[in-house]
Design an enzyme around this catalytic site. Structure first.
Site, short mmCIF file in Angstrom:
data_model
loop_
_atom_site.label_atom_id
_atom_site.label_comp_id
_atom_site.label_asym_id
_atom_site.label_seq_id
_atom_site.Cartn_x
_atom_site.Cartn_y
_atom_site.Cartn_z
N ASN A 1 -35.38 122.57 10.30
CA ASN A 1 -34.13 122.39 9.03
C ASN A 1 -34.91 123.42 7.75
O ASN A 1 -33.41 123.43 7.06
CB ASN A 1 -33.95 121.32 8.45
N ASP A 25 -33.83 111.07 8.35
CA ASP A 25 -34.58 110.94 9.96
C ASP A 25 -35.49 110.63 9.90
O ASP A 25 -35.90 110.46 11.79
CB ASP A 25 -34.83 112.93 9.69
N CYS A 84 -25.90 116.49 16.46
CA CYS A 84 -26.85 115.80 17.00
C CYS A 84 -25.17 114.20 16.93
O CYS A 84 -24.64 115.01 15.64
CB CYS A 84 -27.84 115.01 16.62
N1 EPU Z 1 -20.73 116.27 5.00
C1 EPU Z 1 -19.39 115.76 4.80
N2 EPU Z 1 -18.45 116.86 4.23
C2 EPU Z 1 -19.66 118.26 4.61
C3 EPU Z 1 -20.87 118.42 4.89
C4 EPU Z 1 -21.50 117.24 4.92
O1 EPU Z 1 -18.89 114.80 4.31
O2 EPU Z 1 -18.63 119.51 4.95
C5 EPU Z 1 -21.24 114.84 4.72
C6 EPU Z 1 -22.43 113.87 6.35
O3 EPU Z 1 -21.18 113.75 7.40
C7 EPU Z 1 -23.77 113.53 5.80
C8 EPU Z 1 -23.39 113.74 4.70
O4 EPU Z 1 -22.44 115.02 3.73
O5 EPU Z 1 -22.39 111.70 5.82
C9 EPU Z 1 -25.02 114.94 4.44
O6 EPU Z 1 -24.95 116.06 5.07
P1 EPU Z 1 -25.54 117.07 5.03
O7 EPU Z 1 -24.40 118.30 4.53
O8 EPU Z 1 -26.46 117.21 4.30
O9 EPU Z 1 -26.49 117.29 6.49
P2 EPU Z 1 -26.63 119.08 7.19
O10 EPU Z 1 -27.26 119.92 6.28
O11 EPU Z 1 -25.56 118.93 8.60
C10 EPU Z 1 -29.36 118.85 7.62
C11 EPU Z 1 -29.64 118.69 8.75
C12 EPU Z 1 -30.32 117.24 9.09
C13 EPU Z 1 -30.64 115.99 8.30
C14 EPU Z 1 -29.52 116.22 6.74
C15 EPU Z 1 -29.81 115.59 5.72
C16 EPU Z 1 -30.53 120.47 9.63
C17 EPU Z 1 -30.12 121.27 10.81
N3 EPU Z 1 -29.70 119.69 9.50
O12 EPU Z 1 -27.96 118.08 8.00
O13 EPU Z 1 -31.11 116.80 10.51
O14 EPU Z 1 -30.39 114.71 8.59
O15 EPU Z 1 -29.50 117.40 6.26
O16 EPU Z 1 -30.47 115.38 5.27
O17 EPU Z 1 -31.04 121.04 8.79
C18 EPU Z 1 -31.87 116.24 11.81
O18 EPU Z 1 -33.35 116.85 11.88
O19 EPU Z 1 -32.54 115.21 13.37
C19 EPU Z 1 -30.91 116.11 11.05
C20 EPU Z 1 -30.06 115.67 11.40
#
Ligand code: EPU
Length: 442
Positions: free
Chosen positions: A24, A311, A121
């Site tokens: 990440n 995670d 995912c």
């Molecule tokens: N969200 C929204 N709108 C947006 C963006 C996010 O509603 O525009 C919501 C999401 O739906 C979720 C929450 O905000 O309910 C948190 O999402 P976040 O944006 O923090 O997640 P992400 O950046 O898409 C990263 C990691 C994830 C990890 C999350 C939380 C990466 C590539 N992915 O996702 O990792 O679970 O932060 O820490 O960095 C994994 O490693 O298996 C994984 C899914």
């Protein structure tokens, strides 16, 4: 055609694994190289699918990505950055969510970006509304096109006062990667402050950015005209570390995780100790093992950093099926992250899902009909089953459940694991797992 993994369970996992750069962080650091006027070097890069995807995406945009054959270090030269066609981008985007982070750097570099529809995912809706809102606040124009979005900045990008409705990791990264070269000052309230965000900030600071993180989730960025390259060693993957720690607990094993860092795992280690896991920290890593006797149940809430990370939940739920009594896990980050428990129930676990917030703090999903709380009763004996890997962390939890179970399990979709776990099969066999990979053929 995919592969079939046959797992003969009931053996403790014992030995040593090495964890390298965080899944990440690494792909985002690679994207940051687009902002530099000079080449960058990224070290401690794991061989995982997400790195391949971003390498492909950078390459079609003219960035020269070279891998040192001995160390695996990446050299990233953005001197010839150019636009790419939507079919070139589509061919490389795969099912990753990283392409959305190309928006700011590509607009700074070539004035526009095309972002294909995103994968990742299937653990909830995973919208990109926060990303688009912040990009528009910087002055970007977003246009829906077939297969994705086109984004441009005809009047340039200007710093803005922003506030996220939820501390999203991706949206915070979007702001950082855009604001560092936007004109003037950006203030972001409600930012995510995960260790991977801090590492990205350190990379941007090495490039010449001016970024201040305040104690109240506010990040202030003073835009600069030019950034240079960076030379950086990525922080180790704390999610992989927690996964192997859970594998040691679930299989009653003993695993030394080289590269695990206590600082980034504090909330996990507290929980690990409370349910009966033992650990010992040294300068190079952390040794994890089952403390003997029955594991203890607990009430757990996932949360943004510094809370218990979403995670870490899935592998730990497997351990809770072996705890004596009733445990509650309340997932507050993703609305739909308990789908993986179906297979655990088929393996003998007792897990009920609920729509109510069963933790101590009501969350965003409470009134919205999502099965986001789990009640786990244990201990129940696990037995082998056949399953298809649903997603990265859920898949890891199925595999460690199968390794702890009596009898044989067969798993398909094992390729998903390569998105985030480097040399997964080698690590499993090195720990003494009785596993065999075969081709499903045509
Ligand atoms: N969200 C929204 N709108 C947006 C963006 C996010 O509603 O525009 C919501 C999401 O739906 C979720 C929450 O905000 O309910 C948190 O999402 P976040 O944006 O923090 O997640 P992400 O950046 O898409 C990263 C990691 C994830 C990890 C999350 C939380 C990466 C590539 N992915 O996702 O990792 O679970 O932060 O820490 O960095 C994994 O490693 O298996 C994984 C899914």
């Amino acid at each position: 055609m995919g592969n079939l993994l046959t797992i003969n369970g009931g053996k403790p996992l014992e030995g040593r694994v090495t964890v390298r750069g965080a899944k990440n962080l690494v792909p985002k650091a690679m994207v940051a190289s687009l902002l530099g006027s000079k080449p960058s070097v990224l070290r401690n890069v794991p061989e995982i699918r997400d790195v391949e995807i971003v390498t492909g995406l950078l390459s079609v945009h003219g960035v020269k990505v070279t891998k040192d054959p001995e160390t695996g270090d990446l050299s990233l030269d953005p001197a010839a950055t150019k636009s790419a066609t939507s079919s070139e981008i589509d061919a490389h985007a795969g099912d990753s969510r990283i392409p959305i982070l190309f928006c700011g750097p590509l607009m700074h570099s070539i004035g526009e970006a095309f972002i294909p529809d995103l994968g990742g995912c299937k653990i909830g809706d995973r919208p990109i509304d926060f990303h688009l809102t912040v990009l528009r606040s910087f002055g970007a124009v977003v246009e829906k096109r077939p297969g994705g979005i086109h984004i441009s900045a005809p009047k340039g990008l200007t710093g803005a006062k922003l506030e996220l409705p939820y501390p999203s990791v991706g949206a915070t990264e979007q702001v950082l990667l855009t604001a560092v070269k936007a004109e003037g000052i950006t203030e972001l309230k409600g930012a995510a402050v995960e260790p991977e965000i801090h590492d990205l900030i350190h990379i941007l600071q090495k490039m010449g950015a001016i970024i201040t993180v305040q104690t109240d989730r506010t990040i202030r960025i003073e835009g600069v005209d030019q950034l240079t390259g960076f030379n950086h060693r990525a922080i180790p993957d704390r999610n992989e570390s927690a996964s192997w720690a859970s594998a040691a607990l679930v299989t009653q094993g003993d695993i030394y995780v080289e590269g695990a860092i206590q600082r980034d795992l504090t909330a996990f280690l507290n929980t690990y100790r409370k349910i009966g896991g033992e650990f010992e920290v040294d300068d190079d890593g952390i040794r994890f093992w089952h403390g003997g006797g029955r594991l203890k149940p607990l009430v757990l809430e996932t949360n943004v950093h510094p809370g218990f990370m979403t995670d870490w939940q899935q592998p730990l739920v497997v351990a809770l099926t072996q705890a004596e009594g009733v445990s509650i896990v309340h997932e507050t980050v993703y609305e739909n992250r308990f789908g993986f428990t179906d297979a655990l129930v088929r393996m003998g676990a007792s897990i009920q899902l609920h729509r109510e917030c069963l933790g101590s703090v009501p969350c965003r999903f409470g009134q919205r009909n999502f099965l986001h709380s789990a009640v786990i009763s244990g201990p129940t004996e696990l037995h082998g089953a056949d399953f298809d890997i649903p997603d990265l962390r859920g898949g890891f939890s199925h595999l460690i459940a199968a390794l702890a179970a009596q009898g044989t399990s067969r798993a398909t979709g094992i390729e998903i694991i390569n998105r985030g776990y480097e040399k997964f099969m080698d690590k499993l066999t090195g720990l003494g797992a009785d596993v065999e990979l075969s081709s499903l053929g045509r």
